[in-house]
Design an enzyme around this catalytic site. Sequence first.
Site, short mmCIF file in Angstrom:
data_model
loop_
_atom_site.label_atom_id
_atom_site.label_comp_id
_atom_site.label_asym_id
_atom_site.label_seq_id
_atom_site.Cartn_x
_atom_site.Cartn_y
_atom_site.Cartn_z
CB CYS A 119 -5.42 9.61 11.16
SG CYS A 119 -6.65 10.39 12.05
CG ASP A 120 -6.02 4.21 10.46
OD1 ASP A 120 -5.24 4.66 11.72
OD2 ASP A 120 -5.79 3.08 9.92
CE LYS A 121 -7.83 3.72 5.29
NZ LYS A 121 -8.36 3.71 6.67
CB CYS A 191 -5.00 3.38 17.09
SG CYS A 191 -6.13 4.99 16.79
CD GLU A 440 -10.31 0.36 8.83
OE1 GLU A 440 -10.25 1.15 10.23
OE2 GLU A 440 -9.14 0.88 8.24
CB SER A 466 -9.53 -1.21 12.64
OG SER A 466 -8.82 -1.40 13.61
#
Length: 570
Positions: A119-121, A191, A440, A466
Amino acid sequence: MQSDAIKTGPSRAPARAMLRATGLDDAAIAKPLIAVVHTWSDVSPCNLTLRDLAQHVRAGVLAAGGTPFEFNTIAITDGIAMGSSGMRASLASREVIADSIELAVSGHCLDGVVVLVGCDKTLPAAAMALARLDLPSAILYGGTIMPGECRGKKLTVQDVFEAVGAHAAGTLDDAGLAEVERAACPGAGACGGQFTANTMAMVLTFLGLSPMGLNDIPALHGDKAAAAFACGELVMQRLREGGPTPSQVLTPAAFRNAARAVSATAGSTNVAMHLLAIAHEAGVEFTLEDLEAASHTPVIADLKPGGRYTAAEMFDMGGTPLVANELRAAGLLEDGATVTGRTLFAELDAVPAAGPQDCVRPVSDPIKPRGGYSILYGDVAPEGCIVKLAGHGREHFEGTARVFDSEEAAFAAVQARDIRAGDVVVIRFEGPAGGPGMREMLAVTAALVGQGLGNDVALVTDGRFSGATHGFMVGHVSPEAAHGGPIARLRDGDRMRIDVATRRIDVDADLSTRDTARITPRVTGGALAKYALHVASASRGAVTSPAPAPRATRIALQLVSETRGQGVTP
């Protein structure tokens, strides 16, 4: 070896006794001890494969003569938390993940580390931790999700958020929304567009912390296990050869390369803050103005959210090397060390030539003449902010402010069809400290796009967007409202101007004569309250750790330490 501190000599018998209890023998304890850290969780597809991938990393470490130890840290899934109070935990989790990796590895005096991220972080957090540890190391991204498909159209989670807006606008019924929801995310992986996770995966490659091409492999692709095994072997090789370690890889040139790659792919604006944070941990001077310089790199990759292709589709055509080779050909890529032991250019030279493709174009024939973001200043953001340019052609917007003190209030107004063309939607008190956690705004921006207002409304916030966001969006406004920034003195009806050419965001009002809006703190205890107390401005990467000594000072101290260890008077 660093691990000698816990395993060598009579005084370390208690530590060895505990290691034996885990099944290790003398031979295993004597080998280099390597951390295999992952952010596995089964709450989302993004991190779902990481625990299995860790077993292949372990096998690579074992095959190369090391002893692996597995650690797990947390992950917050933005796609699930988005639009809820849980989104406040996302950015704060970056610091917790980085701290966890640092503490687990240094606390056991381990010799090297491979971090598996999803995931992103988790991606910037891994880079921040490795910059602090400065051990033989590598990062491997778990990989992108495959695109979904509905009625012949390729889908990502972005389409689901926009379908929510279309549903609110009455152009999509309940059955249509359910059909998109069920089709968009077909399996494991992060994603699928050039959103934050895939942008950061590319950044890690350009920074030299991930081997060329390995992050591009989708989560469920058959080659991913071999990539994990190779990373386990790689760290052992770096240990034997004495580097390069992150301090040798994370140079100013590496950060410039990464920022240009973000621009060239119209990637997530979140990466600006993450690059600032990684540079902070590495002791490298890198500022918003360096990001602005990189933003003039033309967009050459036709990727979602503004373009046609997902990350998985670009992988099939050639992946990150396509972008790197075009930047190199245009003189926009600088050579430097990587964790593979080869230079960035040597890594590119080793990649087989790609076949015909229409995802990445030459810099001389770009999709857009400049990148997907720009850094602005002005009445509203004296310390800076970032405007997202992906997916629209506008570089100027004037409109009337509609001011909201929370994301929820703004989203309710959008859903009630109370936002009109020409409005500048201002969402404040959502910054790093004020949110807290700098949420976000995908739910709001996607709803606006779903209602057909994506190019007719601007949004300004001290929060974030996002990577899936597109439209005329300005985020990271600094100073934030909670710290008394000018955004806290805006009012409904103010006439606002956003101009990319002059790099200004201004308002037709004398803000100095107004009172500063205040809100009751949303969180008064626990991790988020502690985060709000310590977090720095978004213009400095929203970090919570103190700045390390400058690189030159650290090198000098290291040399002094080494000469003393050799019995030499410095």
